[in-house]
Design a protein around this motif. Sequence first.
Motif, PDB file in Angstrom:
ATOM      1  N   ILE A   8      -2.179  -1.246  18.249  1.00 51.20           N
ATOM      2  CA  ILE A   8      -3.459  -1.176  17.541  1.00 51.20           C
ATOM      3  C   ILE A   8      -3.258  -0.706  16.106  1.00 51.20           C
ATOM      4  CG2 ILE A   8      -4.069   1.147  18.269  1.00 51.20           C
ATOM      5  CD1 ILE A   8      -6.499  -1.796  17.938  1.00 51.20           C
ATOM      6  N   TYR A   9      -2.334   0.226  15.896  1.00 49.92           N
ATOM      7  CA  TYR A   9      -2.057   0.705  14.537  1.00 49.92           C
ATOM      8  C   TYR A   9      -1.425  -0.390  13.684  1.00 49.92           C
ATOM      9  CZ  TYR A   9      -3.033   5.309  16.412  1.00 49.92           C
ATOM     10  OH  TYR A   9      -3.631   6.376  17.014  1.00 49.92           O
ATOM     11  N   ALA A  10      -0.509  -1.143  14.284  1.00 48.55           N
ATOM     12  CA  ALA A  10       0.131  -2.240  13.552  1.00 48.55           C
ATOM     13  C   ALA A  10      -0.887  -3.314  13.193  1.00 48.55           C
ATOM     14  CB  ALA A  10       1.263  -2.827  14.380  1.00 48.55           C
ATOM     15  N   LEU A  11      -1.776  -3.628  14.099  1.00 50.64           N
ATOM     16  CA  LEU A  11      -2.811  -4.621  13.838  1.00 50.64           C
ATOM     17  C   LEU A  11      -3.767  -4.146  12.743  1.00 50.64           C
ATOM     18  CD1 LEU A  11      -4.072  -7.322  14.602  1.00 50.64           C
ATOM     19  CD2 LEU A  11      -5.389  -6.115  16.346  1.00 50.64           C
ATOM     20  N   ALA A  12      -4.187  -2.896  12.829  1.00 50.78           N
ATOM     21  CA  ALA A  12      -5.077  -2.333  11.804  1.00 50.78           C
ATOM     22  C   ALA A  12      -4.403  -2.319  10.440  1.00 50.78           C
ATOM     23  CB  ALA A  12      -5.507  -0.928  12.205  1.00 50.78           C
ATOM     24  N   VAL A  17      -3.843  -4.063   4.915  1.00 49.02           N
ATOM     25  CA  VAL A  17      -2.969  -4.464   3.809  1.00 49.02           C
ATOM     26  C   VAL A  17      -3.389  -5.814   3.253  1.00 49.02           C
ATOM     27  CG1 VAL A  17      -0.597  -5.157   3.256  1.00 49.02           C
ATOM     28  CG2 VAL A  17      -1.022  -3.046   4.495  1.00 49.02           C
ATOM     29  N   SER A  18      -3.752  -6.755   4.102  1.00 49.55           N
ATOM     30  CA  SER A  18      -4.156  -8.065   3.599  1.00 49.55           C
ATOM     31  C   SER A  18      -5.459  -7.991   2.812  1.00 49.55           C
ATOM     32  CB  SER A  18      -4.266  -9.076   4.743  1.00 49.55           C
ATOM     33  OG  SER A  18      -5.294  -8.712   5.625  1.00 49.55           O
ATOM     34  N   ILE A  19      -6.418  -7.203   3.280  1.00 49.18           N
ATOM     35  CA  ILE A  19      -7.684  -7.056   2.554  1.00 49.18           C
ATOM     36  C   ILE A  19      -7.467  -6.305   1.242  1.00 49.18           C
ATOM     37  CG2 ILE A  19      -9.952  -5.933   2.617  1.00 49.18           C
ATOM     38  CD1 ILE A  19     -10.015  -6.594   5.610  1.00 49.18           C
ATOM     39  N   ALA A  20      -6.689  -5.242   1.270  1.00 54.04           N
ATOM     40  CA  ALA A  20      -6.439  -4.458   0.056  1.00 54.04           C
ATOM     41  C   ALA A  20      -5.686  -5.269  -0.988  1.00 54.04           C
ATOM     42  CB  ALA A  20      -5.655  -3.196   0.399  1.00 54.04           C
ATOM     43  N   SER A  21      -4.675  -6.028  -0.582  1.00 54.69           N
ATOM     44  CA  SER A  21      -3.921  -6.818  -1.555  1.00 54.69           C
ATOM     45  C   SER A  21      -4.773  -7.940  -2.134  1.00 54.69           C
ATOM     46  CB  SER A  21      -2.636  -7.365  -0.938  1.00 54.69           C
ATOM     47  OG  SER A  21      -2.929  -8.259   0.104  1.00 54.69           O
TER      48      SER A  21
END
Length: 97
Positions: A8-12, A17-21
């Motif tokens: 769950i942490y890896a998925l989050a 990261v994709s939204i922030a970048s």
Amino acid sequence: MKNSPWLIYALAMLVYVSIASSWLGFERARTISSGSGKHVTAVTVDGQVQGGLSLIGRLGDSYALWHPMRKAAVLVPVGDVGRMEIVRKGVMPASTE
């Protein structure tokens, strides 16, 4: 793998990261295209200085520069660049001639 607490942490993290970048890239593109960046680039190509451009990045063997007057990106082959100076806006590059 299904019972791993790290899944769950890896998925989050991947989603975050994709939204922030994406957001950071959008903000950087808006800054460059509006001409409100802090630095400009003076590039010497074939003995002529082309100033007031913004360095966007490098694509393979070409520099990507933003031309604010034309509102367009310019690709300059690395081999054609004799000199490149990145300076703060309002500071004129020193002439070497």
